[in-house]
Write an enzyme that holds these catalytic residues in place. Structure first.
Site, PDB file in Angstrom:
ATOM      1  N   CYS A  34       4.643  -1.200  -5.057  1.00  0.00           N
ATOM      2  CA  CYS A  34       4.070  -2.431  -4.490  1.00  0.00           C
ATOM      3  C   CYS A  34       3.052  -1.998  -3.443  1.00  0.00           C
ATOM      4  CB  CYS A  34       5.178  -3.268  -3.849  1.00  0.00           C
ATOM      5  SG  CYS A  34       4.577  -4.694  -2.929  1.00  0.00           S
ATOM      6  N   HIS A  63       2.341  -3.012  -0.610  1.00  0.00           N
ATOM      7  CA  HIS A  63       2.740  -3.021   0.802  1.00  0.00           C
ATOM      8  C   HIS A  63       3.669  -1.880   1.206  1.00  0.00           C
ATOM      9  CE1 HIS A  63       1.174  -7.015   0.326  1.00  0.00           C
ATOM     10  NE2 HIS A  63       1.471  -7.375   1.558  1.00  0.00           N
ATOM     11  N   GLU A  65       3.655  -6.968   6.456  1.00  0.00           N
ATOM     12  CA  GLU A  65       2.585  -7.816   7.013  1.00  0.00           C
ATOM     13  C   GLU A  65       2.845  -8.139   8.483  1.00  0.00           C
ATOM     14  OE1 GLU A  65       1.197 -11.008   4.601  1.00  0.00           O
ATOM     15  OE2 GLU A  65       0.762  -9.615   2.959  1.00  0.00           O
ATOM     16  N   ASP A 101      -6.565  -7.605  -5.528  1.00  0.00           N
ATOM     17  CA  ASP A 101      -5.131  -7.671  -5.242  1.00  0.00           C
ATOM     18  C   ASP A 101      -4.786  -9.136  -4.979  1.00  0.00           C
ATOM     19  OD1 ASP A 101      -2.482  -6.776  -4.552  1.00  0.00           O
ATOM     20  OD2 ASP A 101      -2.994  -7.097  -2.448  1.00  0.00           O
ATOM     21  N   SER A 102      -3.492  -9.421  -4.975  1.00  0.00           N
ATOM     22  CA  SER A 102      -3.047 -10.777  -4.661  1.00  0.00           C
ATOM     23  C   SER A 102      -3.359 -11.135  -3.204  1.00  0.00           C
ATOM     24  CB  SER A 102      -1.545 -10.882  -4.892  1.00  0.00           C
ATOM     25  OG  SER A 102      -0.880  -9.861  -4.173  1.00  0.00           O
ATOM     26  N   CYS A 152      -3.001  -4.474  -7.366  1.00  0.00           N
ATOM     27  CA  CYS A 152      -1.732  -5.200  -7.295  1.00  0.00           C
ATOM     28  C   CYS A 152      -0.779  -4.706  -8.394  1.00  0.00           C
ATOM     29  CB  CYS A 152      -2.027  -6.682  -7.474  1.00  0.00           C
ATOM     30  SG  CYS A 152      -0.579  -7.729  -7.438  1.00  0.00           S
TER      31      CYS A 152
HETATM   32  N1  DGL Z   1       0.316  -7.060  -4.229  1.00  0.00           N
HETATM   33  C1  DGL Z   1       1.650  -7.313  -4.709  1.00  0.00           C
HETATM   34  C2  DGL Z   1       2.150  -6.111  -5.518  1.00  0.00           C
HETATM   35  O1  DGL Z   1       1.696  -5.002  -5.363  1.00  0.00           O
HETATM   36  C3  DGL Z   1       2.613  -7.623  -3.564  1.00  0.00           C
HETATM   37  C4  DGL Z   1       2.406  -8.984  -2.935  1.00  0.00           C
HETATM   38  C5  DGL Z   1       2.600 -10.118  -3.925  1.00  0.00           C
HETATM   39  O2  DGL Z   1       3.750 -10.440  -4.296  1.00  0.00           O
HETATM   40  O3  DGL Z   1       1.604 -10.688  -4.346  1.00  0.00           O
HETATM   41  O4  DGL Z   1       3.003  -6.279  -6.350  1.00  0.00           O
END
Ligand code: DGL
Length: 274
Positions: free
Chosen positions: A188, A190, A156, A14-15, A77
């Site tokens: 997403c 989050h 977060e 993931d990012s 992600c």
């Molecule tokens: N992990 C990213 C997503 O699911 C969210 C956070 C980001 O912008 O990197 O799109």
């Protein structure tokens, strides 16, 4: 024929830390698998970056996991899945599974009034990742998409039930409520953390789709189909690698994973991409 097994780990990237919401779902359907997670915490967010940068980073992230000898890669992600998945599937010789298709399919199965909402980062929404897949499955479905970038920092921050989160959600989601959607994809990593507030704003007639749940089911059946199940019983451990260790890492990671987490191992990005 003898049953096939494979004790190598599943790789997830993931990012940042958000993908641990997907790991939580993977463990609930595959409790014995060993998972190696890479969170690109030094370069997060991906959601506001250009497509070429997201592809470049996603290739590096996948390469890192391959060096850990993973048997399958899950792109947790949504942004990376939207933009880089075809390139990863073309380039790498192991199964690579993203979160978009499973989430879209689950939403199509769920909707009764053929009106689906999708929320995600700017990149996911601009690329119309979910709506393209939904329309491909059934082009009569109306899809309303909305980028909700402030949801990432709110999650977060741990503001899962905060008044401010509620107000921001009301503002973002008003377009979706006025379209009378009956199904909403949390597109997403989050957003599942904010599910209570999102549900409250949307009302209880709207079904929320957690792409992580849908993806975990797809990973499970893929592993089964390909004979990639582990023989281990009660194994289920998680190794977390990150490109930076942010302050509050432990707290946020445990909120996303829903349980205690071992100390993460910091990876040297320069070395990783050289
Ligand atoms: N992990 C990213 C997503 O699911 C969210 C956070 C980001 O912008 O990197 O799109």
């Amino acid at each position: 024929m003898n049953k096939l097994y494979n004790d190598r780990p599943i790789g997830v990237f993931d990012s940042g830390i958000g993908g641990l919401t997907v790991v939580k779902r993977l463990f609930s359907v595959l409790p014995n698998e060993h998972i190696v997670y890479f969170g690109d915490t030094a370069r997060v967010p991906y959601g506001s970056k250009s497509n070429s940068t997201v592809i470049e980073y996603s290739i590096q992230d996948t390469n890192f996991l391959l060096h850990k000898n993973v048997k399958l890669v899950v792109v947790a992600c949504n942004t990376a899945s939207s933009i880089a998945l075809p390139e990863l599937q073309r380039k790498f010789n192991i199964p690579v599974i993203g979160v978009i298709f499973p989430g879209a399919e689950m939403a199509v199965d769920e909707t009764k009034n053929m009106k689906i909402g999708v929320i995600g980062t700017r990149a996911t929404i601009t690329n119309q990742a979910y709506s393209k897949v939904i329309k491909k499955i059934n082009n009569k479905i109306e899809v309303v998409e909305k980028a909700c970038p402030l949801f990432v920092p709110l999650a977060e921050e741990g503001w899962t039930h905060h008044r401010a989160t509620y107000e921001i959600a009301k503002e973002y989601l008003k377009e979706l409520t006025s379209h009378r959607i009956d199904t909403l994809v949390l597109g997403c990593t989050h957003y599942p953390i904010l599910a209570d507030v999102i549900q409250e704003v949307m009302g209880n007639k709207v079904t929320l789709i957690d792409s992580g749940i849908a993806t975990a089911e797809v990973v499970k059946s893929e592993i089964h189909k390909r004979g990639l199940e582990t023989r281990h019983k009660n194994h289920g451990n998680l190794d977390v690698f990150v490109s930076d260790i942010p302050t509050k890492f432990q707290e946020v990671a445990e909120l996303f994973l829903g349980k205690k987490i071992n100390k993460p191992i910091k990876v040297d990005l320069e070395e990783m991409i050289s």
